[in-house]
Design a protein around this motif. Structure first.
Motif, short mmCIF file in Angstrom:
data_model
loop_
_atom_site.label_atom_id
_atom_site.label_comp_id
_atom_site.label_asym_id
_atom_site.label_seq_id
_atom_site.Cartn_x
_atom_site.Cartn_y
_atom_site.Cartn_z
N PHE B 26 41.54 -104.61 12.58
CA PHE B 26 42.72 -104.97 11.81
C PHE B 26 43.46 -106.12 12.36
O PHE B 26 43.91 -106.92 11.54
CB PHE B 26 43.62 -103.74 12.30
N ALA B 27 43.38 -106.57 13.68
CA ALA B 27 43.88 -107.56 14.21
C ALA B 27 42.99 -108.95 13.30
O ALA B 27 43.74 -110.00 13.08
CB ALA B 27 43.72 -107.97 15.72
N GLY B 28 41.92 -108.87 13.53
CA GLY B 28 41.00 -109.82 12.81
C GLY B 28 41.31 -110.22 11.30
O GLY B 28 41.58 -110.91 10.64
N VAL B 33 43.74 -112.90 6.54
CA VAL B 33 44.61 -113.13 5.43
C VAL B 33 45.23 -114.48 5.74
O VAL B 33 45.46 -115.42 4.90
CB VAL B 33 45.72 -111.99 5.57
N CYS B 34 45.59 -114.64 7.22
CA CYS B 34 46.23 -116.03 7.29
C CYS B 34 45.45 -117.23 6.89
O CYS B 34 45.71 -118.22 6.47
CB CYS B 34 46.71 -116.09 8.94
N SER B 41 42.95 -125.49 8.48
CA SER B 41 43.74 -126.16 9.41
C SER B 41 44.42 -125.40 10.42
O SER B 41 44.69 -125.52 11.40
CB SER B 41 44.30 -127.14 9.06
N ALA B 42 45.17 -124.36 9.53
CA ALA B 42 46.12 -123.51 10.30
C ALA B 42 45.51 -122.37 11.20
O ALA B 42 45.99 -122.30 12.28
CB ALA B 42 46.91 -122.48 9.01
N VAL B 43 44.22 -121.87 11.09
CA VAL B 43 43.56 -121.06 11.69
C VAL B 43 42.37 -121.40 12.70
O VAL B 43 42.09 -120.80 13.78
CB VAL B 43 43.23 -119.61 11.04
#
Lengths: 307, 387
Positions: B26-28, B33-34, B41-43
């Motif tokens: 769930f963390a993954g 989603v992010c 570039s954000a993740v």
């Protein structure tokens, strides 16, 4: 005056003077030509040889007109002070400090896609979004691209840039104004160059021009045309008076065309399929045969035992 | 705690390990989603020098090799007639299938235009190694699904799919092996276009062959690893059979090591192994982590005890995955003067996907007839938890 206006005026002026034969092969008139931006060498000749661009590092005056002409023509926002290629700057002037006989001097080097004769990126692309036009440019069709970025991994010069911040990112790089070439116009960058540092023409003619300059000024120039053999040869060529490694060029680039490295293996795929298919069928048949023989033998033994 | 899914007969028992796996997943999932909301570039730490990061090196290039157990076991059981290992085949195919689903999922995360992932189906470019990879993933996933189909249709009592697949099982197995041969090697072919960038310890024209041979080592090790865990939970004593099964592994490793050495000598790069560089350290580590367990597997005492089998198979898995990481990422560091360090979110997504795969594997094993009922009357519905 806006850059766009500048370009249009320039193009207009040149159309007027295009009847002058600027390039003469074997040419006595070559040195004169060097200071003048080239028009397309006679487009209607039957010479299907590729176009190319020769950049003479010694002649660049850091005016950045090539850089700005490109940005203006393609609506990019890189600006004057670009420090690297990016989605907003497909070409830029890098100014480097070099040691010339113990003296620190500046050299200005134009950077952009080299447009390899046999491009690694085009052979890497799984969907053919990148391809080499017959006239020379290595072109990118974004609508085909799936974004695997294998082209970026494959490029021996580290040229393609990705729109990392975008949610539907594409690859960006110089496309050698391939649409303009189709219309009989040269790229905006070479058209904009006022000093003859970056010039447009047929590749063989530019190679000859470069060789002549190296020969005429043996003490001035490094005796090497960068791009003549690098990566199997490129459409953008360079000559310089300081070692290429000092102005940011990799000298460890292979001289063999990169697609050949992959094709050595890829071309064997049909043979591998046939060979492995046959040997698997063979192995399976042998196994079946063996089990049957053993089974029959077992049955025989069994029969004997019961008798 | 048991979870009954939609009032059906499907049951998922929750244990502490499984709750941990679900939490990681769930963390993954949030990180995934992010990735789609904020972009690559954000993740990730991906950049123009390193356009490929952890997902391609480990999830895709390593993930495909992890699935090699399916074709290697199928070849041993069905082509070479080693029926004694029959019970290993179905779980191996399940691992392969889930592994390939994970590869596709990672690709969807990594591709800039994931909605265009189908393009290679219609836009052909047969000179591209990536084109070969794409086609192999597609075709082999279909083959693995068909090979798995009997397990699913038996559960629901469907006759037709089982009969259909069984009637063409051998051609299917052969097609699967050919596709795997191409696919495992094509990941090596992918890196052949980096003669300048990839360090001489890994770059060789024989890279496709190296990847193929080493994928067999990895595949067999995965089959052993999961058979031990399944055997534990089903209370089946698989050790005597695995002891015979692992006899062959040292031979494959020996062939691989000889191939590596001969290739280094042939290219005149053997001295690179003994330089005082990061690369030689990585190379020696990579080789030792597979040579030592292979050597240990020569001893019957190690092969016939569960801890010995578990340790050696885990070492082999790590060793070959490390090779894939070296050949696709760390081996480029000398060229860029920079090592690629993945971001925490990248790692989280990879861990999340692995957790998901393990959870699905457990669910399928416990609810579908993948593991054969042995003659000793083990009741498939009466076993302790897998993990």
């Amino acid at each position: 005056m806006k850059w766009g206006d500048f370009m249009n005026r320039r193009e207009f002026l040149k159309l007027g003077g295009s009847s002058i034969a600027i390039l003469t092969v074997g040419g006595k008139s070559l040195p004169a030509m060097a200071s003048e931006p080239l028009d397309l060498p006679n487009v209607n000749d039957n010479n299907t040889e590729q176009y190319a661009v020769l950049t003479d590092v010694t002649k660049c005056v850091e005016c950045k007109m090539c850089q700005m002409a490109c940005q203006s023509y393609y609506g990019l926002n890189g600006g004057q002070n670009v420090e690297d290629l990016s989605p907003e700057a497909w070409t830029f002037i890098r100014t480097v400090e070099v040691d010339v006989n113990g003296k620190q001097e500046k050299r200005n080097v134009r950077n952009q896609c080299f447009h390899c004769l046999e491009p690694a990126c085009a052979s890497a692309c799984p969907v053919g979004a990148l391809y080499k036009e017959e006239s020379g440019p290595v072109v990118y069709e974004g609508w085909k691209c799936i974004g695997c970025r294998y082209c970026m991994t494959a490029c021996p010069f580290g040229i393609p840039r990705y729109e990392w911040d975008s949610k539907a990112p594409l690859v960006t790089k110089c496309i050698m104004c391939f649409q303009r070439l189709k219309n009989g116009q040269q790229p905006v960058c070479t058209a904009a160059c006022p000093s003859g540092a970056t010039t447009f023409g047929k590749r063989s003619q530019l190679v000859e021009l470069a060789q002549k300059r190296l020969k005429d000024n043996p003490t001035k120039y490094i005796q090497h045309i960068y791009g003549l053999h690098e990566a199997g040869g490129t459409s953008f060529l360079y000559i310089s008076d300081v070692p290429f490694k000092d102005i940011g060029f990799r000298e460890d680039v292979t001289k063999r065309a990169l697609p050949d490295y992959t094709w050595d293996t890829m071309s064997k795929i049909p043979a591998i399929v046939v060979a492995s298919g046959l040997s698997l069928v063979g192995a399976y048949s042998w196994t079946k045969f063996k089990t049957r023989v053993e089974g029959e033998r077992g049955e025989d033994n069994g029969n004997k035992d019961t008798e | 705690m048991e979870i009954r899914i939609l009032n059906s007969e499907f049951i998922f028992r929750m244990t502490r390990v499984r709750i941990a796996l679900a939490t990681v997943f769930f963390a993954g999932l949030i990180a995934m989603v992010c990735r789609f909301v904020f972009g690559l570039s954000a993740v990730t730490n991906l950049n123009d020098q390193y356009p490929w990061g952890l997902w391609i090196s480990l999830d895709v290039i390593g993930g495909v090799a992890l699935g090699a157990g399916a074709f290697a076991t199928a070849a041993i059981v069905y082509i070479f007639g080693q029926d004694q290992f029959h019970s290993l085949a179905r779980p191996a195919v399940l691992t392969g299938f889930l592994g390939y689903l994970m590869v596709i999922f990672s690709l969807l995360l990594d591709l800039g235009q994931p909605w265009d992932i189908w393009h290679p189906v219609v836009m052909w470019q047969p000179h591209s190694a990536m084109f070969e990879v794409a086609w192999c993933v597609m075709l082999y996933t279909i083959v693995l699904f068909l090979e798995l189909l009997p397990s699913i249709s038996e559960k629901f009592g469907w006759q037709m799919p089982t009969r259909l697949v069984k009637s063409m099982y051998i051609p299917l197995v052969i097609a699967g092996i050919i596709l795997s041969t191409l696919h495992q090697s094509s990941l090596g072919t992918l890196l052949l276009i980096l003669p300048d960038k990839l360090h001489a310890l890994w770059y060789t024209p024989l890279l496709p062959l190296m990847f193929f041979v080493s994928s067999i080592i990895l595949g067999l090790a995965v089959v052993v690893f999961e058979a031990i865990l399944v055997g534990r939970s089903m209370k089946i004593d698989e050790i005597p059979m695995l002891s015979r099964f692992t006899k062959g592994i040292p031979a494959v490793v020996l062939a691989y090591v000889i191939l590596k050495l001969a290739d280094l000598i042939n290219r005149g790069e053997l001295s690179q192994v003994f330089t005082n560089s990061m690369e030689s350290g990585l190379f020696i580590t990579e080789m030792l982590v597979i040579i030592i367990p292979a050597y240990l597997l020569l001893f019957k005492s190690i092969r016939s005890n569960e801890a010995g089998l578990l340790t050696t198979s885990i070492a082999l898995i790590i060793g070959i995955l490390f090779n894939r990481l070296n050949a696709s990422s760390l081996g480029l560091a000398h060229y860029f003067n920079k090592v690629y360090v993945p971001s925490l979110t990248e790692i989280l997504i990879t861990l999340g996907l692995i957790s998901l795969e393990v959870l699905i594997y457990i669910f399928v094993i416990e609810n579908f007839p993948v593991v054969e009922e042995h003659s000793n009357g083990t009741d498939i519905n009466n076993h302790s938890s897998l993990v």
